[in-house]
Enzyme design. Structure first.
Site, mmCIF file in Angstrom:
data_model
loop_
_atom_site.group_PDB
_atom_site.id
_atom_site.type_symbol
_atom_site.label_atom_id
_atom_site.label_comp_id
_atom_site.label_asym_id
_atom_site.label_seq_id
_atom_site.Cartn_x
_atom_site.Cartn_y
_atom_site.Cartn_z
ATOM 1 N N TYR A 1 0.850 -1.187 0.000
ATOM 2 C CA TYR A 1 0.000 0.000 0.000
ATOM 3 C C TYR A 1 0.884 1.234 0.000
ATOM 4 C CZ TYR A 1 -3.495 3.426 1.565
ATOM 5 O OH TYR A 1 -4.330 4.519 1.674
ATOM 6 N N ASP B 1 9.155 3.064 0.196
ATOM 7 C CA ASP B 1 8.051 3.655 0.957
ATOM 8 C C ASP B 1 8.235 3.229 2.400
ATOM 9 O OD1 ASP B 1 5.775 4.358 2.241
ATOM 10 O OD2 ASP B 1 4.397 3.630 0.701
ATOM 11 N N LYS C 1 3.603 8.898 9.115
ATOM 12 C CA LYS C 1 3.289 8.295 10.409
ATOM 13 C C LYS C 1 4.215 8.771 11.539
ATOM 14 C CE LYS C 1 0.418 4.883 8.418
ATOM 15 N NZ LYS C 1 0.498 4.101 7.204
HETATM 16 C C1 LIG Z 1 -0.094 4.600 5.809
HETATM 17 C C2 LIG Z 1 0.743 4.395 4.609
HETATM 18 C C3 LIG Z 1 0.739 5.297 3.537
HETATM 19 C C4 LIG Z 1 -0.237 6.447 3.454
HETATM 20 O O1 LIG Z 1 -0.044 7.364 4.475
HETATM 21 P P1 LIG Z 1 -1.296 8.320 4.876
HETATM 22 O O2 LIG Z 1 -0.692 9.248 5.872
HETATM 23 O O3 LIG Z 1 -2.354 7.417 5.414
HETATM 24 O O4 LIG Z 1 -1.733 9.017 3.638
HETATM 25 C C5 LIG Z 1 1.632 5.108 2.513
HETATM 26 N N1 LIG Z 1 2.491 4.070 2.526
HETATM 27 C C6 LIG Z 1 2.528 3.175 3.525
HETATM 28 C C7 LIG Z 1 3.527 2.061 3.502
HETATM 29 C C8 LIG Z 1 1.638 3.294 4.588
HETATM 30 O O5 LIG Z 1 1.617 2.374 5.546
#
Ligand SMILES: *Cc1c(COP(=O)(O)O)cnc(C)c1O
Length: 430
Positions: free
Chosen positions: A145, A240, A268
């Site tokens: 994701y 990511d 995060k």
């Molecule tokens: C949570 C998440 C996102 C998106 O971040 P948001 O602050 O919810 O937009 C992108 N990449 C990874 C791996 C994530 O866990």
């Protein structure tokens, strides 16, 4: 027996006013067969709901709260910033301080741009990679994701898997036709795709340790090969690290595995519970961003004083010596304890963990190496596990395909308490 009268009545009202009653779909708890709990407050590793029930929290706001809820240092930092005003749309010193801290901690980042969410970070990073390379396609891995930008909504892990949605209406075919998706951990398929169309690919984006299909570990040569092959093909390698950043080590998965990407996305934890994201990397690439370069990306509230204050305070606490060693010991004790208890009661499951993030895949012997394997989990059994644990006062992610997080606020006594709760739950599951 907990009761949830107030939560239920808020949820009734919320459903009239907000689609599904929630502002992010994973909060809906549909797949585990209950309604969401409305939280009144958090303190350390505990959550308190509006009906006065308390829980040990292993969701940790889906990752950010690595030093616990309402940490005194974070509260003090926010309070101090608050007194001086909340937004100016002009530069502030905290942005420089946070950038400095990120560059110090994350090995491959030379320059960094702050944004407001992980979604913005990944969306901006692929625009930059496309602008830098002049290529259109991107490649991602099934079950990873990367936020909800159009280009990424192809086999995008938990949120969609939990709801049984393959992609998303509203995303034009033309856009996702530029997104290639291949299985995680499968170097053979990747090699074939790269040989065929590597020259058209701007970026490969990957969660170095996927956590959005449940925690899946990269095979030993996976990340090194990704690095090698992207370099050969002139493809921008994007890690990511929105979850793994400051989670696996101060420098994230790249420090942990010693594999350096070209660009890194953060989110995060760097916001310490306030909305922050960031993307950064080699100066040569970052200089393509406006106003230095032609690739446009902007944000009215980017680098917000409250958010940068919370982020800075959090990073200061977690970069203290020994932080990750202690976190690892506690997470290991929890993970090992759960495996032992499940074994004792004959519940088939496979616990996968890296540092303080872990997933118990129910109905599986494991290892779970990719999305296809993760989807074979017994989600009904997970739902029962979730509901029983909630009843015992343990708050887990309302989906099989998510990670559980241990924070520094989960002391030894709390780990023990959790294992005692798990003992009675597993006994009933068998
Ligand atoms: C949570 C998440 C996102 C998106 O971040 P948001 O602050 O919810 O937009 C992108 N990449 C990874 C791996 C994530 O866990």
């Amino acid at each position: 027996m907990h009761h949830h009268h107030l939560s239920n009545s808020y949820f009734q009202k919320a459903q009239e006013l907000i689609p599904g009653g929630v502002n992010s779909p994973v909060r809906a708890c549909k797949s585990v067969g209950c309604d969401p709990i409305f939280i009144e407050k958090g303190e350390g590793c505990r959550l308190y709901d509006v009906d006065g029930n308390q829980y040990i929290d292993y969701v940790c706001s889906w990752g950010p709260m690595i030093i616990g809820h309402a940490h005194p240092k974070v509260r003090a930092a926010i309070a101090e910033a608050l007194a001086s005003g909340t937004s100016f749309g002009a530069p502030t010193w905290r942005e420089v301080a946070l950038a400095q801290k990120i560059v110090e901690l994350v090995p491959s980042i030379e320059q960094v741009r702050l944004v407001n969410s992980g979604t913005e970070a990944t969306m901006s990073a692929i625009r930059l990679a496309r602008g830098y390379t002049g290529r259109k396609k991107i490649l991602k891995f099934d079950g990873c994701y990367h936020g909800h930008a159009d280009s990424f909504l192809v086999k995008a892990g938990s949120g969609l898997a939990t709801l049984g949605i393959p992609g998303s209406p509203g995303v034009p075919e033309e856009i996702v036709s530029n997104t290639l998706a291949v299985p995680f951990n499968d170097l053979e398929v990747l090699k074939t795709v790269l040989d065929r169309e590597g020259d058209e690919i701007a970026a490969i984006v990957v969660e170095p340790v996927p956590a959005n299909m449940g925690v899946v570990l990269p095979r030993e040569d996976f990340l090194p090969k990704l690095r090698e092959w992207t370099e050969e093909k002139g493809i921008v390698l994007i890690f990511d690290e929105v979850i793994t950043g400051f989670r696996l080590a101060p420098g994230g998965a790249q420090e942990y595995f010693q594999v350096m990407p070209d660009l890194t996305c953060l989110g995060k934890i760097i916001g310490g519970g306030l909305p922050v994201g960031a993307y950064g990397g080699k100066q040569e690439i970052m200089e393509k961003i406006a106003p230095v370069g032609p690739v446009y990306q902007a944000g009215t509230l980017s680098g917000n004083p409250l958010a940068t204050a919370a982020g800075l305070a959090t990073l200061e606490v977690l970069s203290r010596p020994g932080f990750y060693e202690v976190l690892e010991e506690r997470a290991e004790a929890l993970g090992n304890g759960l495996v032992e208890i499940a074994g004792k009661h004959g519940v088939t499951c496979c616990l996968q963990r890296k540092g303080s993030m872990m997933t118990t895949f129910f109905g599986q012997r494991g290892p779970v190496v990719d999305f296809e394997a993760a989807l074979k989990s017994d989600t009904d059994l997970y739902a029962r596990f979730f509901r029983h644990m909630l009843e015992e006062g343990v708050y887990l992610a309302p989906s099989q395909f998510e990670a559980g997080f241990v924070s520094m606020a989960h002391g030894w006594d709390v780990i023990e308490e959790t294992l005692m709760d798990a003992e009675s739950v597993f006994k009933n599951l068998a």
